[in-house]
Design a protein around this motif. Structure first.
Motif, PDB file in Angstrom:
ATOM      1  N   HIS A   1       0.885  -1.389   0.059  1.00 48.15           N
ATOM      2  CA  HIS A   1      -0.285   0.090   0.220  1.00 48.15           C
ATOM      3  C   HIS A   1       1.233   1.377   0.213  1.00 48.15           C
ATOM      4  O   HIS A   1       1.391   1.124   0.595  1.00 48.15           O
ATOM      5  N   GLU A   2       0.444   2.330  -0.555  1.00 46.43           N
ATOM      6  CA  GLU A   2       1.524   3.222  -0.798  1.00 46.43           C
ATOM      7  C   GLU A   2       0.578   4.320  -0.792  1.00 46.43           C
ATOM      8  O   GLU A   2      -0.895   4.000  -1.159  1.00 46.43           O
ATOM      9  N   LEU A   3       1.037   6.078   0.024  1.00 51.21           N
ATOM     10  CA  LEU A   3       0.445   6.855   0.421  1.00 51.21           C
ATOM     11  C   LEU A   3       1.286   8.766   0.332  1.00 51.21           C
ATOM     12  O   LEU A   3       2.504   8.048   0.929  1.00 51.21           O
ATOM     13  N   GLU A   4       0.941   9.255  -0.597  1.00 49.97           N
ATOM     14  CA  GLU A   4       2.099  10.456  -0.441  1.00 49.97           C
ATOM     15  C   GLU A   4       1.493  10.925   0.396  1.00 49.97           C
ATOM     16  O   GLU A   4       0.686  11.732   0.812  1.00 49.97           O
ATOM     17  N   LYS A   5       2.817  11.692   1.266  1.00 52.28           N
ATOM     18  CA  LYS A   5       2.701  12.259   2.543  1.00 52.28           C
ATOM     19  C   LYS A   5       1.684  13.220   3.005  1.00 52.28           C
ATOM     20  O   LYS A   5       1.779  14.004   3.444  1.00 52.28           O
ATOM     21  N   GLU A   6       1.647  14.081   1.552  1.00 54.80           N
ATOM     22  CA  GLU A   6       0.853  15.940   1.091  1.00 54.80           C
ATOM     23  C   GLU A   6      -0.217  15.623   1.287  1.00 54.80           C
ATOM     24  O   GLU A   6      -0.331  15.867   1.777  1.00 54.80           O
ATOM     25  N   TYR A   7      -1.211  14.385   1.374  1.00 62.79           N
ATOM     26  CA  TYR A   7      -1.554  13.944   1.746  1.00 62.79           C
ATOM     27  C   TYR A   7      -2.289  14.151   3.157  1.00 62.79           C
ATOM     28  O   TYR A   7      -3.610  14.771   3.967  1.00 62.79           O
ATOM     29  N   VAL A   8      -1.877  13.617   3.407  1.00 63.48           N
ATOM     30  CA  VAL A   8      -2.120  13.268   5.111  1.00 63.48           C
ATOM     31  C   VAL A   8      -1.732  14.573   5.780  1.00 63.48           C
ATOM     32  O   VAL A   8      -1.787  15.815   6.471  1.00 63.48           O
ATOM     33  N   GLN A   9      -0.486  15.284   5.315  1.00 62.48           N
ATOM     34  CA  GLN A   9       0.229  16.552   6.110  1.00 62.48           C
ATOM     35  C   GLN A   9      -1.054  17.880   5.898  1.00 62.48           C
ATOM     36  O   GLN A   9      -0.800  18.592   5.988  1.00 62.48           O
ATOM     37  N   ALA A  10      -1.950  17.641   4.871  1.00 65.85           N
ATOM     38  CA  ALA A  10      -3.125  18.620   3.898  1.00 65.85           C
ATOM     39  C   ALA A  10      -3.834  18.576   5.423  1.00 65.85           C
ATOM     40  O   ALA A  10      -4.535  19.303   5.649  1.00 65.85           O
ATOM     41  N   ILE A  11      -4.942  17.981   5.148  1.00 66.43           N
ATOM     42  CA  ILE A  11      -5.400  16.860   6.284  1.00 66.43           C
ATOM     43  C   ILE A  11      -4.607  17.244   7.794  1.00 66.43           C
ATOM     44  O   ILE A  11      -5.807  17.504   8.356  1.00 66.43           O
TER      45      ILE A  11
ATOM     46  N   LEU B   1      -0.141  21.678  -3.273  1.00 63.27           N
ATOM     47  CA  LEU B   1       0.397  22.899  -3.676  1.00 63.27           C
ATOM     48  C   LEU B   1       0.059  23.284  -2.176  1.00 63.27           C
ATOM     49  O   LEU B   1       0.342  24.167  -1.690  1.00 63.27           O
ATOM     50  N   ALA B   2      -0.952  23.191  -1.405  1.00 61.75           N
ATOM     51  CA  ALA B   2      -1.510  23.084   0.313  1.00 61.75           C
ATOM     52  C   ALA B   2      -0.601  23.074   1.541  1.00 61.75           C
ATOM     53  O   ALA B   2       0.083  24.019   1.745  1.00 61.75           O
ATOM     54  N   VAL B   3       0.659  22.239   0.960  1.00 61.38           N
ATOM     55  CA  VAL B   3       2.089  22.309   1.722  1.00 61.38           C
ATOM     56  C   VAL B   3       2.632  22.681   1.470  1.00 61.38           C
ATOM     57  O   VAL B   3       3.689  23.265   2.293  1.00 61.38           O
ATOM     58  N   LYS B   4       3.096  23.839  -0.273  1.00 59.65           N
ATOM     59  CA  LYS B   4       3.534  24.702   0.052  1.00 59.65           C
ATOM     60  C   LYS B   4       3.297  26.370   0.397  1.00 59.65           C
ATOM     61  O   LYS B   4       3.687  27.695   0.142  1.00 59.65           O
ATOM     62  N   GLY B   5       2.029  26.296   0.820  1.00 56.86           N
ATOM     63  CA  GLY B   5       1.044  28.174   1.126  1.00 56.86           C
ATOM     64  C   GLY B   5       0.724  28.090  -0.092  1.00 56.86           C
ATOM     65  O   GLY B   5      -0.442  29.157   1.080  1.00 56.86           O
ATOM     66  N   ASP B   6      -0.022  27.468  -0.702  1.00 61.07           N
ATOM     67  CA  ASP B   6      -1.170  28.380  -1.726  1.00 61.07           C
ATOM     68  C   ASP B   6      -2.436  27.966  -0.887  1.00 61.07           C
ATOM     69  O   ASP B   6      -3.015  26.716  -0.461  1.00 61.07           O
ATOM     70  N   THR B   7      -3.252  29.495  -0.810  1.00 61.20           N
ATOM     71  CA  THR B   7      -3.727  29.772   0.029  1.00 61.20           C
ATOM     72  C   THR B   7      -5.404  29.530  -0.838  1.00 61.20           C
ATOM     73  O   THR B   7      -6.307  28.813   0.021  1.00 61.20           O
ATOM     74  N   VAL B   8      -5.504  28.968  -1.842  1.00 58.69           N
ATOM     75  CA  VAL B   8      -6.809  28.262  -2.762  1.00 58.69           C
ATOM     76  C   VAL B   8      -6.437  27.286  -2.333  1.00 58.69           C
ATOM     77  O   VAL B   8      -7.651  26.218  -1.601  1.00 58.69           O
ATOM     78  N   SER B   9      -5.135  26.338  -2.578  1.00 56.75           N
ATOM     79  CA  SER B   9      -5.390  25.008  -1.670  1.00 56.75           C
ATOM     80  C   SER B   9      -5.723  24.702  -0.203  1.00 56.75           C
ATOM     81  O   SER B   9      -6.326  23.726   0.344  1.00 56.75           O
ATOM     82  N   GLN B  10      -5.162  25.423   0.511  1.00 55.35           N
ATOM     83  CA  GLN B  10      -5.317  25.453   2.037  1.00 55.35           C
ATOM     84  C   GLN B  10      -6.802  25.346   2.493  1.00 55.35           C
ATOM     85  O   GLN B  10      -7.092  24.684   3.245  1.00 55.35           O
ATOM     86  N   ARG B  11      -7.879  26.344   1.248  1.00 58.93           N
ATOM     87  CA  ARG B  11      -9.092  26.573   1.799  1.00 58.93           C
ATOM     88  C   ARG B  11      -9.955  25.051   1.547  1.00 58.93           C
ATOM     89  O   ARG B  11     -10.725  25.003   2.052  1.00 58.93           O
ATOM     90  N   ILE B  12      -9.440  24.157   0.350  1.00 56.52           N
ATOM     91  CA  ILE B  12     -10.410  23.283  -0.204  1.00 56.52           C
ATOM     92  C   ILE B  12      -9.827  22.673   0.905  1.00 56.52           C
ATOM     93  O   ILE B  12     -10.812  21.828   1.419  1.00 56.52           O
ATOM     94  N   PHE B  13      -8.829  22.031   1.572  1.00 56.50           N
ATOM     95  CA  PHE B  13      -8.947  21.330   2.932  1.00 56.50           C
ATOM     96  C   PHE B  13      -9.879  21.769   4.599  1.00 56.50           C
ATOM     97  O   PHE B  13     -10.311  20.973   4.753  1.00 56.50           O
TER      98      PHE B  13
END
Length: 240
Positions: free
Chosen positions: A17-27, A213-225
């Motif tokens: 099983h694989e999961l890229e870390k950014e999904y978890v970090q963004a949540i 994008l969210a983990v790098k500070g993109d505001t729209v992406s952060q707001r989606i999460f």
């Protein structure tokens, strides 16, 4: 208490099983408690979904075209039949319960197929018009093309704008949508980039990767999460 968010996983050819870390970090950054969902839990879907306040469908391999009544075309990539069946079962049950859903890349496609829609198996071979580079060569945190956002949509309320910049890592894409989904974001070449439901509290699918994008500070992406987790928090409070 933090809302509990299920996060689907990919699976390799050798069964890992694989999961890229950014999904978890963004949540986590948005205030959720992520729980990794392995492939093969569809037989216990009711018990699993009762534990969750929302579910994130992640990116990964292509979707088997037989699931939307097509045979494989030249250009179709690797498919994961076990993942397909598991995620479709989870998506269909979640839509019935009205729990919040966020679908990313493959995740938007799973939502569309679960709702009775279909896909282009490969946009570069099936479309007879020029398309953008949807498998970008730039790093994942680089936004590479524009998406025009439907006025009055959930996505527009999150983005606060009618045009946003996104990244892109796909070659399958949505062809036709059916009820309860509507198209709310389109790339400048006509590729569908977001869908959502007007019949549910929060069901949003995006073709790009806001987690990168969210983990790098993109505001729209952060707001989606943030909006996703906020909807999940309401679900959590109602269970208490």
């Amino acid at each position: 208490m933090k809302p509990v968010i299920g996060v689907t996983t990919d699976i390799t050819r050798d069964g890992k099983h694989e999961l890229e870390k950014e999904y978890v970090q963004a949540i986590i950054r948005a205030g959720g408690l992520p729980v990794v969902i392995p492939i093969g839990v569809d037989e216990d879907a009711d018990q699993l979904l009762a534990m969750l306040d929302g579910l994130l469908f992640t990116g990964g391999n292509d979707i088997n075209p037989m699931l939307f009544d097509e045979e494989p075309r030249v250009g179709l990539g690797e498919v994961s039949p076990g993942r397909d069946s598991c995620e479709l079962e989870l998506a269909r049950r979640l839509l019935k319960t009205d729990k919040p859903i966020l679908g990313i890349c493959r995740g938007i496609q799973i939502l569309n197929v679960a709702g009775g829609g279909n896909l282009y198996q490969d946009i570069y071979k099936q479309l007879d018009k020029p398309v953008l580079q949807h498998q970008q060569k730039a790093p994942g945190d680089h936004a590479s093309h524009f998406v025009d956002v439907e006025n009055g949509s959930l996505l527009e309320s999150i983005a606060g704008n009618h045009r946003i910049k996104v990244n892109s890592y796909h070659h399958q894409s949505i062809k036709d949508v059916t009820y309860p989904f509507i198209v709310t974001g389109i790339a400048t070449d006509g590729i569908i980039e977001s869908i959502e439901s007007n019949e549910h509290r929060f069901v949003l699918g995006v073709q790009w990767h806001p987690e990168k994008l969210a983990v790098k500070g993109d505001t729209v992406s952060q707001r989606i999460f943030e909006r996703f987790i906020k909807a999940c928090a309401i679900e959590s409070d109602q269970k208490s």
